[in-house]
Scaffold this motif. Structure first.
Motif, PDB file in Angstrom:
ATOM      1  N   GLY A  62       0.725  -1.293  -0.005  1.00 43.56           N
ATOM      2  CA  GLY A  62      -0.080  -0.009  -0.075  1.00 43.56           C
ATOM      3  C   GLY A  62       0.889   1.271   0.058  1.00 43.56           C
ATOM      4  N   LEU A  63       2.174   1.092  -0.038  1.00 44.60           N
ATOM      5  CA  LEU A  63       3.075   2.298   0.135  1.00 44.60           C
ATOM      6  C   LEU A  63       4.054   2.426  -1.259  1.00 44.60           C
ATOM      7  CD1 LEU A  63       4.176   2.080   3.977  1.00 44.60           C
ATOM      8  CD2 LEU A  63       2.228   3.424   2.938  1.00 44.60           C
ATOM      9  N   SER A  64       4.285   3.597  -1.510  1.00 44.83           N
ATOM     10  CA  SER A  64       5.069   3.945  -2.605  1.00 44.83           C
ATOM     11  C   SER A  64       6.459   3.814  -2.195  1.00 44.83           C
ATOM     12  CB  SER A  64       4.893   5.352  -3.215  1.00 44.83           C
ATOM     13  OG  SER A  64       5.341   6.336  -2.444  1.00 44.83           O
ATOM     14  N   GLU A  65       7.381   3.927  -3.237  1.00 51.77           N
ATOM     15  CA  GLU A  65       8.699   3.767  -2.923  1.00 51.77           C
ATOM     16  C   GLU A  65       9.206   4.971  -2.003  1.00 51.77           C
ATOM     17  OE1 GLU A  65      12.960   4.438  -2.585  1.00 51.77           O
ATOM     18  OE2 GLU A  65      11.756   5.811  -3.799  1.00 51.77           O
ATOM     19  N   ARG A  66       8.730   6.171  -2.213  1.00 53.00           N
ATOM     20  CA  ARG A  66       9.036   7.182  -1.455  1.00 53.00           C
ATOM     21  C   ARG A  66       8.478   7.090   0.195  1.00 53.00           C
ATOM     22  NH1 ARG A  66       7.330  12.454  -4.256  1.00 53.00           N
ATOM     23  NH2 ARG A  66       8.830  12.004  -5.321  1.00 53.00           N
ATOM     24  N   GLU A  67       7.324   6.474   0.430  1.00 51.21           N
ATOM     25  CA  GLU A  67       6.679   6.106   1.514  1.00 51.21           C
ATOM     26  C   GLU A  67       7.405   5.029   2.395  1.00 51.21           C
ATOM     27  OE1 GLU A  67       2.053   7.559   0.570  1.00 51.21           O
ATOM     28  OE2 GLU A  67       3.012   5.687  -0.070  1.00 51.21           O
ATOM     29  N   ARG A  68       7.831   4.362   1.554  1.00 55.25           N
ATOM     30  CA  ARG A  68       8.720   3.042   2.166  1.00 55.25           C
ATOM     31  C   ARG A  68      10.037   3.722   2.560  1.00 55.25           C
ATOM     32  NH1 ARG A  68       6.509   0.488  -2.391  1.00 55.25           N
ATOM     33  NH2 ARG A  68       8.556   0.438  -3.347  1.00 55.25           N
ATOM     34  N   ARG A  69      10.767   4.244   1.961  1.00 55.10           N
ATOM     35  CA  ARG A  69      12.075   5.053   2.315  1.00 55.10           C
ATOM     36  C   ARG A  69      11.957   5.803   3.483  1.00 55.10           C
ATOM     37  NH1 ARG A  69      13.385   9.098  -1.488  1.00 55.10           N
ATOM     38  NH2 ARG A  69      13.030   7.417  -3.104  1.00 55.10           N
ATOM     39  N   ALA A  70      10.674   6.734   3.437  1.00 51.94           N
ATOM     40  CA  ALA A  70      10.689   7.391   4.826  1.00 51.94           C
ATOM     41  C   ALA A  70      10.221   6.801   6.043  1.00 51.94           C
ATOM     42  CB  ALA A  70       9.404   8.483   4.496  1.00 51.94           C
ATOM     43  N   LEU A  71       9.597   5.411   5.815  1.00 53.97           N
ATOM     44  CA  LEU A  71       9.309   4.671   6.825  1.00 53.97           C
ATOM     45  C   LEU A  71      10.616   4.035   7.557  1.00 53.97           C
ATOM     46  CD1 LEU A  71       7.359   3.378   8.693  1.00 53.97           C
ATOM     47  CD2 LEU A  71       6.806   1.622   6.918  1.00 53.97           C
ATOM     48  N   ARG A  72      11.416   3.429   6.579  1.00 53.41           N
ATOM     49  CA  ARG A  72      12.751   2.954   6.743  1.00 53.41           C
ATOM     50  C   ARG A  72      13.498   3.943   7.648  1.00 53.41           C
ATOM     51  NH1 ARG A  72      12.280   0.565   1.865  1.00 53.41           N
ATOM     52  NH2 ARG A  72      13.466   2.004   0.825  1.00 53.41           N
ATOM     53  N   VAL A  73      13.482   5.270   7.080  1.00 55.29           N
ATOM     54  CA  VAL A  73      14.454   6.151   7.841  1.00 55.29           C
ATOM     55  C   VAL A  73      13.833   6.458   9.352  1.00 55.29           C
ATOM     56  CG1 VAL A  73      14.832   8.761   7.871  1.00 55.29           C
ATOM     57  CG2 VAL A  73      15.133   7.405   6.017  1.00 55.29           C
ATOM     58  N   THR A  74      12.446   6.507   9.445  1.00 55.86           N
ATOM     59  CA  THR A  74      11.982   6.626  10.640  1.00 55.86           C
ATOM     60  C   THR A  74      12.384   5.358  11.769  1.00 55.86           C
ATOM     61  OG1 THR A  74       9.807   7.918   9.747  1.00 55.86           O
ATOM     62  CG2 THR A  74       9.569   6.906  11.950  1.00 55.86           C
ATOM     63  N   LYS A  75      12.116   4.282  11.118  1.00 51.94           N
ATOM     64  CA  LYS A  75      12.360   3.000  11.880  1.00 51.94           C
ATOM     65  C   LYS A  75      13.998   3.146  12.225  1.00 51.94           C
ATOM     66  CE  LYS A  75       8.879  -0.290  10.388  1.00 51.94           C
ATOM     67  NZ  LYS A  75       8.797  -1.401   9.928  1.00 51.94           N
ATOM     68  N   GLU A  76      14.869   3.597  11.608  1.00 52.11           N
ATOM     69  CA  GLU A  76      16.258   3.469  11.813  1.00 52.11           C
ATOM     70  C   GLU A  76      16.518   4.858  12.879  1.00 52.11           C
ATOM     71  OE1 GLU A  76      18.135   4.305   8.259  1.00 52.11           O
ATOM     72  OE2 GLU A  76      18.059   2.203   7.209  1.00 52.11           O
ATOM     73  N   GLU A  77      15.896   5.945  12.781  1.00 47.41           N
ATOM     74  CA  GLU A  77      15.872   6.883  13.819  1.00 47.41           C
ATOM     75  C   GLU A  77      15.394   6.485  15.060  1.00 47.41           C
ATOM     76  OE1 GLU A  77      14.047  10.371  12.100  1.00 47.41           O
ATOM     77  OE2 GLU A  77      15.818  10.546  10.688  1.00 47.41           O
ATOM     78  N   ALA A  78      14.529   5.694  15.106  1.00 48.67           N
ATOM     79  CA  ALA A  78      13.684   4.990  16.550  1.00 48.67           C
ATOM     80  C   ALA A  78      14.682   4.114  17.259  1.00 48.67           C
ATOM     81  CB  ALA A  78      12.541   4.685  16.247  1.00 48.67           C
TER      82      ALA A  78
END
Length: 79
Positions: A62-78
């Motif tokens: 359900g997510l685009s590549e841009r949305e998935r990239r942002a989600l990965r960044v958020t998870k890495e920051e957390a």
């Protein structure tokens, strides 16, 4: 040699849908793909696989590549 697909891929609603729906031309609509994903029972597995690989193109979970990239960044920051 034929690659064996994970079981979740064969159970996904996308397996019954035109694949081009999930890989629209640049600037094309992703509305239909997102609606299909929203109703899919294996959406979470699909998204997890796309985040793990990572998939660079198309709508996955359900997510685009841009949305998935942002989600990965958020998870890495957390972490």
């Amino acid at each position: 040699m034929t690659a064996t697909l994970p079981e979740w891929m064969t159970e996904g609603l996308c397996a019954q849908t035109d694949p081009e729906e999930f890989f629209p031309a640049k600037g094309g609509s992703t509305k239909a793909a997102r609606a299909t994903c929203k109703a899919c029972d294996v959406r979470a597995k699909c998204l997890d696989a796309a985040l793990t690989r990572p998939e660079l193109y198309g709508i996955w979970g359900g997510l685009s590549e841009r949305e998935r990239r942002a989600l990965r960044v958020t998870k890495e920051e957390a972490a």
